[in-house]
Structure formats: C-alpha cells, structure tokens
Design a protein around this motif. Structure first.
Motif, PDB file in Angstrom:
ATOM      1  N   GLY A  43       0.824  -1.204   0.000  1.00 25.91           N
ATOM      2  CA  GLY A  43       0.000   0.000   0.000  1.00 25.91           C
ATOM      3  C   GLY A  43       0.856   1.250   0.000  1.00 25.91           C
ATOM      4  N   ASP A  44       0.299   2.328  -0.510  1.00 22.71           N
ATOM      5  CA  ASP A  44       0.994   3.618  -0.595  1.00 22.71           C
ATOM      6  C   ASP A  44       0.067   4.712  -0.118  1.00 22.71           C
ATOM      7  N   SER A  45       0.667   5.829   0.201  1.00 24.49           N
ATOM      8  CA  SER A  45      -0.139   6.997   0.555  1.00 24.49           C
ATOM      9  C   SER A  45      -0.801   7.556  -0.689  1.00 24.49           C
ATOM     10  N   LEU A  46      -1.805   8.397  -0.477  1.00 25.54           N
ATOM     11  CA  LEU A  46      -2.491   9.009  -1.602  1.00 25.54           C
ATOM     12  C   LEU A  46      -1.544   9.879  -2.416  1.00 25.54           C
ATOM     13  N   THR A  47      -0.576  10.524  -1.718  1.00 24.74           N
ATOM     14  CA  THR A  47       0.402  11.348  -2.438  1.00 24.74           C
ATOM     15  C   THR A  47       1.260  10.491  -3.363  1.00 24.74           C
ATOM     16  N   ARG A  48       1.718   9.343  -2.817  1.00 24.38           N
ATOM     17  CA  ARG A  48       2.544   8.452  -3.642  1.00 24.38           C
ATOM     18  C   ARG A  48       1.720   7.865  -4.796  1.00 24.38           C
ATOM     19  N   LEU A  49       0.448   7.593  -4.513  1.00 26.86           N
ATOM     20  CA  LEU A  49      -0.432   7.101  -5.576  1.00 26.86           C
ATOM     21  C   LEU A  49      -0.573   8.142  -6.688  1.00 26.86           C
ATOM     22  N   GLY A  50      -0.735   9.424  -6.286  1.00 28.77           N
ATOM     23  CA  GLY A  50      -0.863  10.482  -7.281  1.00 28.77           C
ATOM     24  C   GLY A  50       0.406  10.661  -8.087  1.00 28.77           C
ATOM     25  N   LEU A  51       1.575  10.529  -7.425  1.00 29.62           N
ATOM     26  CA  LEU A  51       2.844  10.665  -8.141  1.00 29.62           C
ATOM     27  C   LEU A  51       3.013   9.529  -9.151  1.00 29.62           C
ATOM     28  N   THR A  52       2.655   8.322  -8.727  1.00 27.49           N
ATOM     29  CA  THR A  52       2.754   7.184  -9.654  1.00 27.49           C
ATOM     30  C   THR A  52       1.829   7.381 -10.844  1.00 27.49           C
ATOM     31  N   ALA A  53       0.603   7.853 -10.585  1.00 30.45           N
ATOM     32  CA  ALA A  53      -0.352   8.099 -11.669  1.00 30.45           C
ATOM     33  C   ALA A  53       0.159   9.187 -12.602  1.00 30.45           C
ATOM     34  N   ALA A  54       0.786  10.222 -12.036  1.00 32.87           N
ATOM     35  CA  ALA A  54       1.308  11.300 -12.875  1.00 32.87           C
ATOM     36  C   ALA A  54       2.414  10.788 -13.800  1.00 32.87           C
ATOM     37  N   LEU A  55       3.287   9.937 -13.248  1.00 27.20           N
ATOM     38  CA  LEU A  55       4.345   9.378 -14.085  1.00 27.20           C
ATOM     39  C   LEU A  55       3.760   8.493 -15.180  1.00 27.20           C
ATOM     40  N   GLY A  56       2.799   7.624 -14.820  1.00 27.06           N
ATOM     41  CA  GLY A  56       2.169   6.751 -15.814  1.00 27.06           C
ATOM     42  C   GLY A  56       1.436   7.536 -16.876  1.00 27.06           C
ATOM     43  N   ALA A  57       0.688   8.574 -16.439  1.00 21.97           N
ATOM     44  CA  ALA A  57      -0.055   9.384 -17.406  1.00 21.97           C
ATOM     45  C   ALA A  57       0.897  10.153 -18.313  1.00 21.97           C
ATOM     46  N   GLY A  58       2.012  10.626 -17.742  1.00 23.41           N
ATOM     47  CA  GLY A  58       2.982  11.353 -18.556  1.00 23.41           C
ATOM     48  C   GLY A  58       3.621  10.471 -19.616  1.00 23.41           C
ATOM     49  N   PHE A  59       4.054   9.257 -19.189  1.00 18.15           N
ATOM     50  CA  PHE A  59       4.641   8.319 -20.155  1.00 18.15           C
ATOM     51  C   PHE A  59       3.620   7.954 -21.244  1.00 18.15           C
ATOM     52  N   PHE A  60       2.382   7.732 -20.823  1.00 17.22           N
ATOM     53  CA  PHE A  60       1.332   7.363 -21.785  1.00 17.22           C
ATOM     54  C   PHE A  60       1.071   8.494 -22.772  1.00 17.22           C
ATOM     55  N   GLY A  61       1.068   9.727 -22.274  1.00 14.58           N
ATOM     56  CA  GLY A  61       0.862  10.873 -23.158  1.00 14.58           C
ATOM     57  C   GLY A  61       1.987  11.037 -24.159  1.00 14.58           C
ATOM     58  N   LEU A  62       3.244  10.825 -23.711  1.00 15.90           N
ATOM     59  CA  LEU A  62       4.375  10.927 -24.628  1.00 15.90           C
ATOM     60  C   LEU A  62       4.313   9.857 -25.709  1.00 15.90           C
ATOM     61  N   LEU A  63       3.953   8.634 -25.320  1.00 18.54           N
ATOM     62  CA  LEU A  63       3.843   7.557 -26.309  1.00 18.54           C
ATOM     63  C   LEU A  63       2.738   7.862 -27.322  1.00 18.54           C
ATOM     64  N   ASN A  64       1.631   8.397 -26.842  1.00 18.42           N
ATOM     65  CA  ASN A  64       0.553   8.744 -27.769  1.00 18.42           C
ATOM     66  C   ASN A  64       0.966   9.850 -28.723  1.00 18.42           C
ATOM     67  N   ALA A  65       1.773  10.793 -28.229  1.00 22.43           N
ATOM     68  CA  ALA A  65       2.178  11.917 -29.084  1.00 22.43           C
ATOM     69  C   ALA A  65       3.264  11.523 -30.074  1.00 22.43           C
ATOM     70  N   LEU A  66       4.208  10.665 -29.646  1.00 23.19           N
ATOM     71  CA  LEU A  66       5.375  10.381 -30.470  1.00 23.19           C
ATOM     72  C   LEU A  66       5.258   9.088 -31.268  1.00 23.19           C
ATOM     73  N   VAL A  67       4.649   8.057 -30.688  1.00 24.23           N
ATOM     74  CA  VAL A  67       4.629   6.739 -31.314  1.00 24.23           C
ATOM     75  C   VAL A  67       3.324   6.459 -32.034  1.00 24.23           C
ATOM     76  N   TRP A  68       2.225   6.937 -31.465  1.00 25.35           N
ATOM     77  CA  TRP A  68       0.909   6.562 -31.980  1.00 25.35           C
ATOM     78  C   TRP A  68       0.714   6.886 -33.461  1.00 25.35           C
ATOM     79  N   PRO A  69       1.001   8.106 -33.942  1.00 25.10           N
ATOM     80  CA  PRO A  69       0.767   8.396 -35.365  1.00 25.10           C
ATOM     81  C   PRO A  69       1.504   7.433 -36.295  1.00 25.10           C
ATOM     82  N   TRP A  70       2.714   7.013 -35.907  1.00 32.44           N
ATOM     83  CA  TRP A  70       3.466   6.092 -36.767  1.00 32.44           C
ATOM     84  C   TRP A  70       2.862   4.699 -36.743  1.00 32.44           C
TER      85      TRP A  70
END
Length: 694
Positions: A43-70
């Motif tokens: 288990g993690d704190s809500l802050t750590r959960l939010g940080l993990t989600a931010a990292l996952g969402a950021g990586f996902f957004g970069l992949l969608n912007a850079l890899v998805w069109p190709w």
C-alpha cells in the motif's frame, strides 16, 4: 507580453491541464477497477499514488504523441473495422508499456483492463484538449490539421487559396418533405441545416428517375449518366448475369459504362475525393467506395482512415457508441414487438450490426475524412452518409428510431461546417439527397403472397417451396439497407459475395426470374429471346398480364407491344400507350403524378429493361406503397415521397434550374457550380491568428 511567448505559455498550460486530468482519471480508475493497480503490495499513501499516476499518465501521453501516429500509419492497409479494433488494443499496449516504465513496478494491469483504462484516459484527455482549445483559434486550427493527417498526405499545410472548394454531402434517403419537417419550428430536429436554410442556403426539390434508388441516382450525379440502369438489381439476358448495384464488380461495371457514355471521368476528376459512395466520381482519393473496392492495395486511399484513427480517443468513442447502438436497436426492436406495432419487419440476423456500422462507424469515418479533405484544401469532395436510409428501411421514414439518426447526421454537418472555418480556402457546402423514402406495409404482409408467387400463379406454375427460395426473388427477405451492407463488406475487405443464380431447379426450367427493387418489380423470361413482347408473353402465359394488372396491390405494368410500342397496363384493361400518349380507360399513371409518363417512357427505352416492369399501387391520400422487399420504408419505383429528393445550395452559387428532373440534370448543375467556383476566386483566406491579451 509578446504574442509568441503568450502562445507558448498557453500551450504549456493546456499540456499541464491535460496531464492533470489524465492523472486524476488514472487515480480514479485504479481505485475502481480491481485489475488495475498503481500501488505496491504494502500500500501507498495518496500522495505516492498520485505521483505514480502522474508518471504513468505522462509516459502514456508521450507515447501517444510520439509513437501513436506512426503505428496508425503503418496499419493503414488493414480493413477499416479491423483497424478500429487494433487501435483499441494497441492503445492498451501503449498503456502497459507506460506502466512498465513506472519505478519499482507499482503500475500493473491485465491486457483487457489496460485496453479499457487506455480508452477512458484517451477520451478524457482528448475531451479536455478540445474544451481548452474552443476559444483559441490557432489551437483549433492545429487540432484540425492533426485530425486531417496533413503531414502524411502532403508534407505541409495547404497554402491559402482564394479559389473556393466545394463539398457535396449526400444525406442518403432524406426526402424533400421529410427535410422540410426536420428544419421547421422553433426547436428543429436538425438545427444546423435549419440555420443554413434561408440564411446562406436555398432549398430546392428535384424529381428522381423511375428507378429512385442510390445506384441510379448517384451514378448519374457523379458520372453524368444512368442510362440503362432500370433498377437496383436486374437480369441481363445477353450475358445471363445478375447486376446488383452494391456488388463491387457490378458497381465497377456500371461506372465504366457511365464514363463511356458521358465521355468524362466524373464530377471529382480534378483534385477530388470520394467518401462512402457506391462510385468514385473519378476521384483519386477514395475511402469506403464500392466501385474501386477491388483495386490493389497500393491504389487505395487511406488518408480518410488516418484522419479518424490518428486520435485514439476516436476509436474508443466509436467502440462505445457501436455497442450502445447495438443495445438501442435490440431495445427498440423488442419494444416494437411488445407494443404490437404494425406494420413491422424482421430486424434480426446481421441487421443490428449493419445498423451500428452505418450509424456509427461509417458516419464517423466519413465525417473525419471529409474534414481532413477540407483542411488539406481539396478542390471537390463528395460524401454519402447512409445512416438514415439504413434505419428507415426497417423502422419507417418517420419512426422514432429515425429521429435520433437525423439528429446525429445534423451533428456531422456541424462538424464539417466547423472544419470549413479552419480551411486554407473558402468552401461551398452543398447538401443533397439521392431519393426519398415512402412508407407502407410490404406486399407480402398486405396481400399474403410475394410478387414471385403471384407471377407463378399467373403462369400456372406450382409455388416454389419456401426453403428453396433464394435471396433475390421479389418478396423474399432482401437485405435492406443495401448501401450500408455493401460498404460494411468493403470496410472488412470481405470477398465479394458470389452472384446468386437468377433461377434454380426448384423454380423449374424456363421459369420467370422475378426481382424486387423497393416497390419496383422486374420479371424476365430467360427462354424468350430479346425483349419479350406482350403478345409473346400472352401466347406463352395467357392469364399472366391480366392477373398482375388487376391485382389490388399493383399500380401498373410496363410491357412492350409489337403493335403499339411501350404500353402501360392497368386494372380493367386500361392502357397508356407511351409512344402516342393515347389512353384507354382510366390512366394507370394518373395516381403517380405529373412526370410519371416521361419517367416510364425513358426506362422503356433501356436495352436491359425487364420484359415486365411492375410498380406497386400507391395510396393517393397517404402516399403509401407496398415494397416487394422486406422494407417498411422503401424506394426504387414511383409513388409517395421516394421520388422527391432535395438540393440545398449556397446563395453565392447560381440558382438551380426551375424544375430539376432526373439525376443527370443534378449532375449538370453540380458541374456548373464547380466551374463557377473555379472562375470566381475571392481573396485568399488569411490564416487564423490568436490575439495575445492586452
């Protein structure tokens, strides 16, 4: 603040806002979905959960912007519907890849859950980005360019031009009277069209040919000729082949014949695009077009698909809308049965899937493709939205189901109008239909037998066992909504269905071939050479013509007399001799209004007109007809609203002719408008700019 710095700041704020929404969405999904976690086993704190989600969402957004069109561009050769499914799955794969990059392995999801999470996140981020760009003209333009996929097609944005382009948008099956009702009142069903009509556009009715169906109308509109197209399907004695307008090989042959007759490649030959049509119109850029479905992979245009699937949120929304439409159809069909609605037709089998394809997938892909054509500055675009026609066949032209479809079509028009505002050139938006729809109980339901059974009775032949009947016989269950069914097969890259033999052992040697095209029936005698005359038919089957002409459900017959030429037969021995205009008894064509004689006379001269052409009766008060197919809303012959189509054109173009009769006349008007646009350029449209706040 300088404009450039303000733009950069605004763009950064939008990115941060989209990131924040994606992060919040991921946190909520992690809390709600059991197969998706962003925490360690302890288990993690809500802050750590939010940080993990931010990292996952950021990586996902970069992949969608850079890899998805190709990724999407690499998959453009697969069928459209398969591409939609792959988009859904690949988006989930990108999410799994993004979660794998989260430190300490806190992100994990099953493949199925990952696809759902990725779809929800894509929808949330796309919606947020669109909402934030509403007041930013520059951002809207860049969003429209991404939607258009211009980097994949031209390498750079289209330069500004003062020569107007033209978009022809066909609302399949929407008749003139129905459209007038849909745009009337304080709260019209189709507000976008209502706003156009009377302000920037004029509304004009036009009368179709006797064969009031898409195959004949669209062939003439796009290629200038529908000569020798007597119906949606017909039997050609000289080759022994059955021609069906929504079969790719038949559509290609019809296009070849029309091109040879008209002497030019088509309406869209100059920098044109054809989207969702039966025929190409001579365009190089095509998507979901039947007549070119058999071309090699390298000859197919995929710009329209890229325009749609370049945003993964589109595939997710389409998948959800597709499922919702399936559920809606099942619920509406069940409700109609429970209420005991009558008349009604069967709505099982593949119909729910075909309806969902027409009202969701075809609509969305075609709309996005047209928007892409506009942003790319294409000169002429012709697109067909088939959703209303498909649903009206089963629910009736004014059923409750069709109101929802018309409202959806109106939103498509609004999206195309929005794209025009961000186009590099001005555009004329022309809306039109290919025919209307007539309401009525089917011939079989009303009279207890099909047209084929009536013909066999008149010939003194035994009835065909029901289990031996094949698709294609009038009165048997035809796949209604033929245009949508054909386009769906193209989208799936399904091989062409083998042509059904017109006859068969169960029908007997020399049996007549009976085909249906809405409320128009065609009867051919393969063993009588050439166009069988009325005299030859009577000599072979003495009771047939009178049996047909005197039936209450038959309006008139067209036959060829050796003595009088083309003759229309009615009840009680009535005749209308088309060559001389002489009428004996009550005119059989009188209930079908002015112009009926001219329309029938023209078809009588077609080399492949059937030996007997049959038009169902029409109720003079209600306009109801009786389809020889399993359709509540039908078109293909004369009677009711099916023969009254509409043309909504910009006031900036010259008005149409006082009376437009036949689809070939519409083609001439559209060609004239293209010439007017080319001859009267305006000042080049300036690129939209964003004003920095003072």
């Amino acid at each position: 603040m300088p404009v450039t710095a303000w733009r950069a700041g605004a763009a950064l704020l939008r990115v941060l806002a989209v990131w924040a929404v994606s992060t919040l969405t991921m946190v909520l999904l992690a809390l709600l979905l059991p197969g998706f976690r962003l925490q360690s086993a302890d288990g993690d704190s809500l802050t750590r959960l939010g940080l993990t989600a931010a990292l996952g969402a950021g990586f996902f957004g970069l992949l969608n912007a850079l890899v998805w069109p190709w990724l999407v561009r690499a998959l453009l050769l697969v069928p459209a519907l398969v591409l939609g499914l792959l988009v859904f799955l690949l988006n989930g794969s990108l999410l799994l890849l993004a979660l794998s990059a989260v430190p300490e392995g806190r992100g994990a999801a099953s493949p199925a859950v990952a696809a759902v999470v990725a779809a929800v996140m894509s929808i949330a981020s796309s919606g947020t980005s669109t909402l934030l760009a509403v007041r930013d003209t520059g951002a809207q333009r860049r969003r429209m360019r991404r939607l258009a996929g211009w980097r994949a097609t031209r390498g750079q944005p289209a330069p500004p031009s003062g020569t107007p382009g033209t978009v022809f948008l066909q609302l399949d099956g929407v008749g003139y009277e129905l459209l007038c009702e849909a745009i009337a009142g304080e709260r019209p069903l189709m507000p976008t069209l209502a706003a156009l009509c009377g302000t920037t556009h004029r509304l004009t009715p036009w009368r179709t040919d006797w064969s009031s169906q898409t195959g004949a109308s669209q062939l003439a509109i796009l290629h200038g000729s529908n000569e020798d197209v007597p119906a949606f399907r017909w039997y050609e004695k000289d080759t022994g082949e059955l021609i069906v307008s929504n079969r790719p090989s038949s559509a290609a042959e019809l296009q070849r014949r029309a091109t040879a007759r008209s002497g030019h490649p088509g309406l869209l030959a100059h920098d044109g695009a054809s989207r969702g049509n039966l025929f190409s119109g001579g365009a190089d850029q095509v998507a979901l077009v039947l007549s070119v479905a058999r071309r090699g992979p390298g000859q197919r245009s995929r710009a329209g698909y890229f325009a749609y699937f370049s945003d993964p949120a589109h595939a997710a929304r389409t998948a959800l809308s597709f499922l919702a439409e399936l559920a809606r159809e099942v619920g509406q069909s069940l409700g109609a049965r429970l209420r005991g609605e009558h008349p009604r037709v069967a709505r099982g089998g593949l119909y729910p899937l075909i309806r969902a394809f027409a009202t969701v997938v075809q609509r969305d892909v075609v709309t996005a493709a047209v928007a892409g054509d506009i942003i790319n500055g294409r000169t002429a675009v012709y697109a067909d939205l088939v959703a209303y026609d498909e649903v009206a066949h089963h629910s009736g032209p004014r059923g409750r189901d069709t109101r929802q479809v018309l409202a959806g079509i109106d939103r498509c028009v609004a999206a195309i109008a929005q794209a025009i505002r961000y186009a590099p050139r001005p555009y004329h938006l022309v809306l039109l239909s290919d025919h209307g729809q007539s309401q009525g109980e089917t011939f079989r339901s009303r009279y207890g037998l099909s047209l084929e059974e009536l013909v066999r009775a008149g010939c003194g032949r035994p009835p065909v066992p029901r289990q031996a009947c094949r698709t294609g016989a009038a009165g048997e269950r035809e796949p209604a909504g033929a245009e949508a069914r054909g386009v769906a097969r193209v989208a799936l890259h399904r091989p062409e269905e083998p042509p059904e033999p017109p006859g068969g052992p169960a029908r007997g040697r020399g049996a007549p071939i009976v085909l249906g095209s809405g409320n128009l029936g065609l009867i051919s005698f393969p063993d009588l050479p050439g166009r069988a005359s009325a005299e030859a038919i009577t000599a072979r089957y003495p009771d047939l013509l009178r049996t047909l002409a005197d039936h209450r459900g038959i309006g008139f017959l067209l036959v060829h007399s050796e003595r009088h030429g083309p003759v229309v037969l009615g009840a009680g021995g009535a005749q209308h001799r088309l060559a001389t205009g002489e009428v004996l008894g009550a005119d059989p064509l009188a209930p079908f209004g002015p112009g009926a004689a001219d329309a029938v006379r023209r078809t009588a001269g077609f080399p492949h007109a059937a030996d007997i052409m049959v038009n169902s009766a029409v109720d003079p008060d209600t306009g109801e007809v009786h389809a020889f197919e399993d359709q509540l809303g039908s078109h293909g012959g004369l009677g009711g609203e099916q023969s009254r189509a509409f043309l909504m054109s910009p006031l900036a173009l010259s008005p149409p002719d006082d009376e437009l009769v036949g689809a070939e006349a519409v083609h001439r008007v559209l060609r004239r408008w293209l010439a007017e646009a080319a001859a009267h350029p305006a000042e080049p449209r300036p690129r939209a700019t964003t004003r920095a706040p003072s």
